[in-house]
Design an enzyme around this catalytic site. Structure first.
Site, PDB file in Angstrom:
ATOM      1  N   GLY A  54      29.903   8.501 -21.538  1.00 57.46           N
ATOM      2  CA  GLY A  54      30.687   7.296 -21.825  1.00 57.46           C
ATOM      3  C   GLY A  54      31.217   6.726 -20.529  1.00 57.46           C
ATOM      4  N   CYS A  81      28.202  14.551 -19.529  1.00 60.48           N
ATOM      5  CA  CYS A  81      29.007  13.669 -18.661  1.00 60.48           C
ATOM      6  C   CYS A  81      30.440  13.498 -19.144  1.00 60.48           C
ATOM      7  CB  CYS A  81      28.350  12.301 -18.539  1.00 60.48           C
ATOM      8  SG  CYS A  81      26.966  12.383 -17.470  1.00 60.48           S
ATOM      9  N   TYR A  82      30.756  12.285 -19.622  1.00 61.86           N
ATOM     10  CA  TYR A  82      32.124  12.028 -20.078  1.00 61.86           C
ATOM     11  C   TYR A  82      32.600  13.138 -21.017  1.00 61.86           C
ATOM     12  CZ  TYR A  82      35.916  10.057 -22.835  1.00 61.86           C
ATOM     13  OH  TYR A  82      37.111   9.879 -23.468  1.00 61.86           O
ATOM     14  N   HIS A 168      22.864  13.621 -17.075  1.00 64.00           N
ATOM     15  CA  HIS A 168      22.176  13.152 -18.292  1.00 64.00           C
ATOM     16  C   HIS A 168      20.816  13.819 -18.483  1.00 64.00           C
ATOM     17  CE1 HIS A 168      24.905   9.810 -19.248  1.00 64.00           C
ATOM     18  NE2 HIS A 168      25.064   9.702 -17.946  1.00 64.00           N
ATOM     19  N   GLU A 170      18.910  13.325 -20.899  1.00 65.63           N
ATOM     20  CA  GLU A 170      18.055  12.431 -21.685  1.00 65.63           C
ATOM     21  C   GLU A 170      17.283  11.425 -20.843  1.00 65.63           C
ATOM     22  OE1 GLU A 170      21.293  12.491 -21.547  1.00 65.63           O
ATOM     23  OE2 GLU A 170      22.215  10.516 -21.707  1.00 65.63           O
ATOM     24  N   GLY A 224       5.211  -9.610 -36.954  1.00 70.12           N
ATOM     25  CA  GLY A 224       5.661  -8.574 -36.030  1.00 70.12           C
ATOM     26  C   GLY A 224       5.466  -7.182 -36.621  1.00 70.12           C
ATOM     27  N   VAL A 225       5.677  -6.189 -35.797  1.00 70.85           N
ATOM     28  CA  VAL A 225       5.422  -4.814 -36.215  1.00 70.85           C
ATOM     29  C   VAL A 225       6.447  -4.343 -37.260  1.00 70.85           C
ATOM     30  CG1 VAL A 225       5.212  -2.429 -35.415  1.00 70.85           C
ATOM     31  CG2 VAL A 225       4.456  -4.296 -33.947  1.00 70.85           C
ATOM     32  N   ASP A 226       7.711  -4.611 -37.012  1.00 69.08           N
ATOM     33  CA  ASP A 226       8.749  -4.049 -37.879  1.00 69.08           C
ATOM     34  C   ASP A 226       8.640  -4.574 -39.312  1.00 69.08           C
ATOM     35  OD1 ASP A 226       9.478  -3.162 -35.417  1.00 69.08           O
ATOM     36  OD2 ASP A 226      11.184  -4.509 -35.198  1.00 69.08           O
ATOM     37  N   SER A 227       8.511  -5.899 -39.437  1.00 68.47           N
ATOM     38  CA  SER A 227       8.455  -6.432 -40.799  1.00 68.47           C
ATOM     39  C   SER A 227       7.140  -6.024 -41.470  1.00 68.47           C
ATOM     40  CB  SER A 227       8.627  -7.953 -40.806  1.00 68.47           C
ATOM     41  OG  SER A 227       7.550  -8.598 -40.166  1.00 68.47           O
ATOM     42  N   LYS A 367      11.949   2.459 -32.745  1.00 64.96           N
ATOM     43  CA  LYS A 367      10.749   1.622 -32.611  1.00 64.96           C
ATOM     44  C   LYS A 367       9.463   2.448 -32.450  1.00 64.96           C
ATOM     45  CE  LYS A 367       8.881  -2.471 -31.929  1.00 64.96           C
ATOM     46  NZ  LYS A 367       9.202  -3.745 -32.575  1.00 64.96           N
TER      47      LYS A 367
END
Ligand code: XMP
Length: 511
Positions: A54, A81-82, A168, A170, A224-227, A367
């Site tokens: 954070g 971290c934080y 981090h 990640e 689009g991909v998502d819809s 995604k």
């Protein structure tokens, strides 16, 4: 039962990334704000908890603090971290606010045998950021790593299964980040790699069937991909009880309208109503130059067209929306200085206005997971890896007035840009690439004739999150081919320029 890892968000720009990385190891992970009530945490019964980084100092007035009792739940904890500073602060260590925030590359030495650092180098490169210094670890904790600027760079209490690191794991700049996360998930927290998109798909299909019964559902597919993935999942569940509505708003890419219909309807058997509303949109856009007015008019006209079409379908109670997990997290996360800039919502208000209930079949997915699910549902590789395309489409890439003639110029140029990028095998290396039609004409010469025609800009960027972006160092020969072809093949363009601005201070789109 699926094992889960709860990520508590203290405002780091990397919070989502933590959850994604965990899922990459096939462990289901989800994000909640830092102040999630203890009862709620007990109810969720996560296998492990990760506390994010954070931007604050633990002493800041609005610093996010979780309950100290989280550390007493008997659930393995990884503090990043934080959260390491917070753990030190809450559990009786000593923390002081630093004059300056340290951010960037650092090197740490592992100074004590630790299950968290197993199979990682004794000396390792990490990506660190911290606003406080830790002067003493809490009682019962042992310091396991150290760096020149942060002598206490990691500490742990094995009995409590609480492990904290000042950097981090990640982000990819942390060289042993993946191994550290694996050590935490599998050795320390004993997670099983069981998260599986196939299970998700089966579970969603069951849920949608139960929710919908014999009623009808509509979906807006944008191309689009998502819809598309969201609608395909619903189609798998309820077949023809779903009607997908596709609106050609006149500002799509070349051949897009045709391709959407053939991909989803002819290819995958979805029941689609395609509406050619190009003229309606051009009427609304006539004479409009202001980008926000363009966006609004396109959004409103879309809703109007969609509503008209939807009214023709009897017994509709639900609307499918391709909301993704990042949109969901965004709406609950705390708003620190590094929090996510709002994404654009194109059809906001539609479900309320039409009195429809929402079905959001991919709202738990990131995604990359939606892409994989898309492949499983039969979408082709090339399609699921498409660059994002804005809702208001080419309208925000035509500076000045949008009309059929200018759309055609841009469609033709855009097709060449993408074609050359694909031929050079750079499509996946770029995050977004497109042409922009400028409201400027310049003098040129073709044969013996002087021309006075449009200027076209090419934009190509790399980014992971679309919040910041760098301009793509496009090889000159590719630029050369694009420019030559555009000037030769696209009537109305006699000059091509390349955009070399990054975001910030520029944005990706020109409007
Ligand atoms: P900017 O231009 O803000 O774009 O750097 C960031 C990302 O958002 C997309 N974008 C939009 N998407 N409706 C959308 O659906 C919009 O009005 C819109 N404006 C920008 C842009 O293409 C990029 O991926």
């Amino acid at each position: 039962m699926t094992q889960t890892v709860l990520v508590l968000d203290f405002g780091s720009q990397y919070t989502q990334l933590i959850a994604r990385r965990i899922r990459e190891h096939r462990v289901y992970s989800f994000v909640h704000p830092f102040d999630l009530a203890l009862d709620k945490i007990r109810e969720l019964a996560p296998t492990a908890i990760v506390l994010s980084g954070g931007p604050q100092s633990v002493y800041a007035e609005a610093a996010p603090h979780c309950s100290r009792e989280i550390f007493d739940l008997g659930i393995p904890i990884l503090g990043i971290c934080y959260s390491m500073q917070l753990a030190a602060f809450l559990l009786g260590g000593r923390v002081e606010a630093a004059a300056e925030r340290e951010y960037g590359r650092a090197e740490v030495d592992v100074i004590r045998d630790s299950p968290l650092f197993r199979n990682t180098p004794a000396h390792q490169r990490v990506w660190a950021s911290h606003g406080d210094n830790i002067l003493a670890a809490p009682p019962g904790f042992e310091v396991t790593a150290s760096s020149p600027s942060a002598p206490i760079a990691a500490f742990e209490n094995r009995e409590r299964a609480c492990y904290c690191i000042q950097f981090h794991p990640e982000v990819t700049h942390t060289e042993a980040g993946t191994q550290i996360l694996k050590n935490f998930l599998f050795d320390i927290a004993k997670c099983q790699p069981s998260w599986d998109l196939g299970d998700y798909r089966r579970r969603k299909v069951e849920e949608i069937r139960a929710q919908v019964g014999d009623r009808h559902v509509i979906a807006a597919v944008s191309g689009g991909v998502d819809s598309s993935v969201a609608a395909l999942l619903v189609a798998e569940a309820i077949g023809d009880q779903l009607t997908a509505i596709f609106v050609d708003n006149g500002v799509l890419r070349k051949h897009e309208a045709m391709q959407v219909v053939s991909r989803l309807s002819e290819g995958l058997g979805m029941h689609i109503v395609a509406v050619d509303a190009r003229e309606r949109f051009y009427e609304k856009l006539a004479g409009i130059e202001d980008p926000e007015v363009k966006r609004k008019r396109i959004g409103n006209e879309f809703i109007a067209v969609f509503e008209e079409e939807a009214k023709r379908i009897p017994n509709v109670e639900f609307l499918v929306q391709g909301t993704l997990y990042p949109d969901v997290i965004e709406s609950v996360s705390i708003k620190g200085p590094s929090s996510i800039i709002k994404t654009h919502h194109n059809v906001g208000g539609l479900p309320e206005k039409m009195g429809l209930k929402l079905i959001e079949p991919v709202r738990e997915l990131f995604k990359d997971e939606v892409r994989r699910l898309g492949l499983e549902l039969g979408l082709e590789e090339e399609f699921v890896w498409r660059h994002p395309f804005p809702g208001p489409g080419l309208a925000v890439r035509i500076l000045g007035e949008v009309n059929a003639a200018r759309v055609e110029i841009l469609q033709n140029a855009d097709e060449i840009v993408i074609d050359e990028i694909r031929k050079a095998d750079l499509y996946r290396e770029t995050s977004q690439a497109f042409a922009v039609l400028l409201p400027v004409r310049s003098v040129g010469v073709m044969g013996d004739e002087r021309t006075y025609e449009n200027v076209l800009a090419i934009r190509a960027v790399t980014t992971t999150d679309f919040m910041t972006a760098d301009w793509f160092r496009m090889p000159h020969d590719v630029l050369d081919r694009m420019a030559r072809r555009i000037v030769n093949e696209v009537r109305g363009v006699n000059r091509v320029v390349y955009d070399i601005s990054s975001k910030p201070p520029s944005t990706i789109e020109w409007e």
